[in-house]
Design a protein around this motif. Sequence first.
Motif, PDB file in Angstrom:
ATOM      1  N   PHE A  48       0.859  -1.180   0.000  1.00  0.00           N
ATOM      2  CA  PHE A  48       0.000   0.000   0.000  1.00  0.00           C
ATOM      3  C   PHE A  48       0.898   1.235   0.000  1.00  0.00           C
ATOM      4  O   PHE A  48       1.937   1.232   0.656  1.00  0.00           O
ATOM      5  CB  PHE A  48      -0.881  -0.044   1.254  1.00  0.00           C
ATOM      6  N   PRO A  49       0.553   2.317  -0.714  1.00  0.00           N
ATOM      7  CA  PRO A  49       1.404   3.519  -0.722  1.00  0.00           C
ATOM      8  C   PRO A  49       1.618   4.059   0.699  1.00  0.00           C
ATOM      9  O   PRO A  49       0.678   4.140   1.493  1.00  0.00           O
ATOM     10  CB  PRO A  49       0.613   4.516  -1.563  1.00  0.00           C
ATOM     11  N   VAL A  50       2.866   4.403   0.998  1.00  0.00           N
ATOM     12  CA  VAL A  50       3.239   4.789   2.350  1.00  0.00           C
ATOM     13  C   VAL A  50       2.475   6.036   2.825  1.00  0.00           C
ATOM     14  O   VAL A  50       2.078   6.113   3.980  1.00  0.00           O
ATOM     15  CB  VAL A  50       4.776   4.967   2.474  1.00  0.00           C
ATOM     16  N   MET A  51       2.260   7.002   1.934  1.00  0.00           N
ATOM     17  CA  MET A  51       1.539   8.220   2.334  1.00  0.00           C
ATOM     18  C   MET A  51       0.085   7.891   2.681  1.00  0.00           C
ATOM     19  O   MET A  51      -0.454   8.433   3.638  1.00  0.00           O
ATOM     20  CB  MET A  51       1.596   9.271   1.232  1.00  0.00           C
ATOM     21  N   ALA A  52      -0.531   7.002   1.913  1.00  0.00           N
ATOM     22  CA  ALA A  52      -1.916   6.615   2.202  1.00  0.00           C
ATOM     23  C   ALA A  52      -2.006   5.895   3.549  1.00  0.00           C
ATOM     24  O   ALA A  52      -2.935   6.143   4.327  1.00  0.00           O
ATOM     25  CB  ALA A  52      -2.449   5.735   1.083  1.00  0.00           C
ATOM     26  N   THR A  53      -1.031   5.041   3.814  1.00  0.00           N
ATOM     27  CA  THR A  53      -1.027   4.336   5.097  1.00  0.00           C
ATOM     28  C   THR A  53      -0.837   5.319   6.246  1.00  0.00           C
ATOM     29  O   THR A  53      -1.524   5.233   7.266  1.00  0.00           O
ATOM     30  CB  THR A  53       0.090   3.269   5.127  1.00  0.00           C
ATOM     31  N   ALA A  54       0.097   6.262   6.075  1.00  0.00           N
ATOM     32  CA  ALA A  54       0.334   7.261   7.121  1.00  0.00           C
ATOM     33  C   ALA A  54      -0.919   8.095   7.372  1.00  0.00           C
ATOM     34  O   ALA A  54      -1.239   8.408   8.522  1.00  0.00           O
ATOM     35  CB  ALA A  54       1.516   8.150   6.745  1.00  0.00           C
ATOM     36  N   LEU A  55      -1.617   8.444   6.318  1.00  0.00           N
ATOM     37  CA  LEU A  55      -2.867   9.193   6.494  1.00  0.00           C
ATOM     38  C   LEU A  55      -3.906   8.351   7.225  1.00  0.00           C
ATOM     39  O   LEU A  55      -4.671   8.859   8.042  1.00  0.00           O
ATOM     40  CB  LEU A  55      -3.401   9.669   5.145  1.00  0.00           C
ATOM     41  N   GLY A  56      -3.926   7.053   6.948  1.00  0.00           N
ATOM     42  CA  GLY A  56      -4.820   6.155   7.684  1.00  0.00           C
ATOM     43  C   GLY A  56      -4.451   6.087   9.156  1.00  0.00           C
ATOM     44  O   GLY A  56      -5.317   6.058  10.030  1.00  0.00           O
ATOM     45  N   LEU A  57      -3.150   6.099   9.428  1.00  0.00           N
ATOM     46  CA  LEU A  57      -2.689   6.073  10.826  1.00  0.00           C
ATOM     47  C   LEU A  57      -3.005   7.377  11.549  1.00  0.00           C
ATOM     48  O   LEU A  57      -3.135   7.397  12.772  1.00  0.00           O
ATOM     49  CB  LEU A  57      -1.182   5.785  10.868  1.00  0.00           C
ATOM     50  N   ALA A  58      -3.136   8.454  10.791  1.00  0.00           N
ATOM     51  CA  ALA A  58      -3.482   9.745  11.398  1.00  0.00           C
ATOM     52  C   ALA A  58      -4.845   9.701  12.073  1.00  0.00           C
ATOM     53  O   ALA A  58      -5.120  10.508  12.961  1.00  0.00           O
ATOM     54  CB  ALA A  58      -3.432  10.851  10.348  1.00  0.00           C
ATOM     55  N   GLU A  59      -5.675   8.757  11.691  1.00  0.00           N
ATOM     56  CA  GLU A  59      -6.967   8.582  12.364  1.00  0.00           C
ATOM     57  C   GLU A  59      -6.759   8.215  13.833  1.00  0.00           C
ATOM     58  O   GLU A  59      -7.528   8.592  14.700  1.00  0.00           O
ATOM     59  CB  GLU A  59      -7.760   7.480  11.666  1.00  0.00           C
ATOM     60  N   PHE A  60      -5.693   7.479  14.111  1.00  0.00           N
ATOM     61  CA  PHE A  60      -5.403   7.021  15.469  1.00  0.00           C
ATOM     62  C   PHE A  60      -4.563   8.015  16.261  1.00  0.00           C
ATOM     63  O   PHE A  60      -4.561   7.984  17.487  1.00  0.00           O
ATOM     64  CB  PHE A  60      -4.689   5.673  15.429  1.00  0.00           C
ATOM     65  N   ALA A  61      -3.815   8.856  15.558  1.00  0.00           N
ATOM     66  CA  ALA A  61      -2.975   9.883  16.191  1.00  0.00           C
ATOM     67  C   ALA A  61      -2.993  11.107  15.269  1.00  0.00           C
ATOM     68  O   ALA A  61      -2.137  11.243  14.388  1.00  0.00           O
ATOM     69  CB  ALA A  61      -1.554   9.360  16.406  1.00  0.00           C
ATOM     70  N   PRO A  62      -3.975  11.998  15.428  1.00  0.00           N
ATOM     71  CA  PRO A  62      -4.167  13.114  14.500  1.00  0.00           C
ATOM     72  C   PRO A  62      -2.942  14.015  14.304  1.00  0.00           C
ATOM     73  O   PRO A  62      -2.812  14.659  13.268  1.00  0.00           O
ATOM     74  CB  PRO A  62      -5.324  13.900  15.126  1.00  0.00           C
ATOM     75  N   ILE A  63      -2.038  14.043  15.258  1.00  0.00           N
ATOM     76  CA  ILE A  63      -0.839  14.884  15.137  1.00  0.00           C
ATOM     77  C   ILE A  63      -0.031  14.505  13.903  1.00  0.00           C
ATOM     78  O   ILE A  63       0.680  15.326  13.335  1.00  0.00           O
ATOM     79  CB  ILE A  63       0.012  14.791  16.426  1.00  0.00           C
ATOM     80  N   ILE A  64      -0.152  13.275  13.447  1.00  0.00           N
ATOM     81  CA  ILE A  64       0.584  12.790  12.283  1.00  0.00           C
ATOM     82  C   ILE A  64       0.284  13.636  11.055  1.00  0.00           C
ATOM     83  O   ILE A  64       1.176  13.942  10.263  1.00  0.00           O
ATOM     84  CB  ILE A  64       0.253  11.304  12.005  1.00  0.00           C
ATOM     85  N   SER A  65      -0.962  14.033  10.887  1.00  0.00           N
ATOM     86  CA  SER A  65      -1.343  14.789   9.685  1.00  0.00           C
ATOM     87  C   SER A  65      -0.585  16.104   9.570  1.00  0.00           C
ATOM     88  O   SER A  65      -0.344  16.596   8.473  1.00  0.00           O
ATOM     89  CB  SER A  65      -2.849  15.012   9.643  1.00  0.00           C
ATOM     90  N   ARG A  66      -0.157  16.678  10.699  1.00  0.00           N
ATOM     91  CA  ARG A  66       0.642  17.906  10.677  1.00  0.00           C
ATOM     92  C   ARG A  66       2.015  17.678  10.071  1.00  0.00           C
ATOM     93  O   ARG A  66       2.617  18.577   9.528  1.00  0.00           O
ATOM     94  CB  ARG A  66       0.838  18.405  12.112  1.00  0.00           C
ATOM     95  N   TRP A  67       2.522  16.465  10.190  1.00  0.00           N
ATOM     96  CA  TRP A  67       3.876  16.153   9.739  1.00  0.00           C
ATOM     97  C   TRP A  67       3.942  15.788   8.269  1.00  0.00           C
ATOM     98  O   TRP A  67       5.024  15.696   7.714  1.00  0.00           O
ATOM     99  CB  TRP A  67       4.429  14.970  10.532  1.00  0.00           C
ATOM    100  N   LEU A  68       2.812  15.543   7.638  1.00  0.00           N
ATOM    101  CA  LEU A  68       2.809  14.977   6.293  1.00  0.00           C
ATOM    102  C   LEU A  68       2.782  16.027   5.189  1.00  0.00           C
ATOM    103  O   LEU A  68       2.145  15.861   4.164  1.00  0.00           O
ATOM    104  CB  LEU A  68       1.628  14.004   6.141  1.00  0.00           C
ATOM    105  N   GLY A  69       3.508  17.085   5.394  1.00  0.00           N
ATOM    106  CA  GLY A  69       3.676  18.105   4.367  1.00  0.00           C
ATOM    107  C   GLY A  69       5.132  18.526   4.348  1.00  0.00           C
ATOM    108  O   GLY A  69       5.888  18.247   5.270  1.00  0.00           O
TER     109      GLY A  69
END
Length: 179
Positions: free
Chosen positions: A3-24
């Motif tokens: 699975f594409p790593v960015m898509a997986t990381a965005l899915g993980l952001a559901e469990f730890a929303p702070i992750i979405s801040r890091w993905l830019g």
Amino acid sequence: MAFPVMATALGLAEFAPIISRWLGGNQAREIAQKVVDIAKQVTGSIDDLESLKSLASDPNLLAEFQKAILKIEVELEGIYLQDRQSARQRDVALAAAGKTNNRADVMVVAAASGLVTCLASLVYYNQHLPGEAVGIISTVAGIFGACLKDAYAFEFGSSRGSKDKDSTVAAMIERKTFG
């Protein structure tokens, strides 16, 4: 199939929303890979989607994952605070040597000039500009305003809430709360 790593990381952001801040930004892919690797490590899975499913179904694994993400957040905040502090120390050293930070002065004057120019353009030419141009100019004015806000926060310190957060993060780093 991976699975594409960015898509997986965005899915993980559901469990730890702070992750979405890091993905830019420039290091988004590397950070996304680190987050996915942490999820795999915590869940003991070799598959991205399997680690997502495990976190969704096991509250203990989810808590462990969130703790690992908080540890990364503490590290990133510490790096940010050290960077800002060293920049302030540079300014103090320049002032002590009788020099000025011309680069910073030029940046502030340019941001203020840009903001004033954008606002003046909107006031004087608003009736002659198409809506798209007004939107673009307004966006650029907002960017210049954010630059000025950052300059003021650097020069005069940040807000009370941000100072509280900074001191909490510094205390956590000092005590090594997560580890």
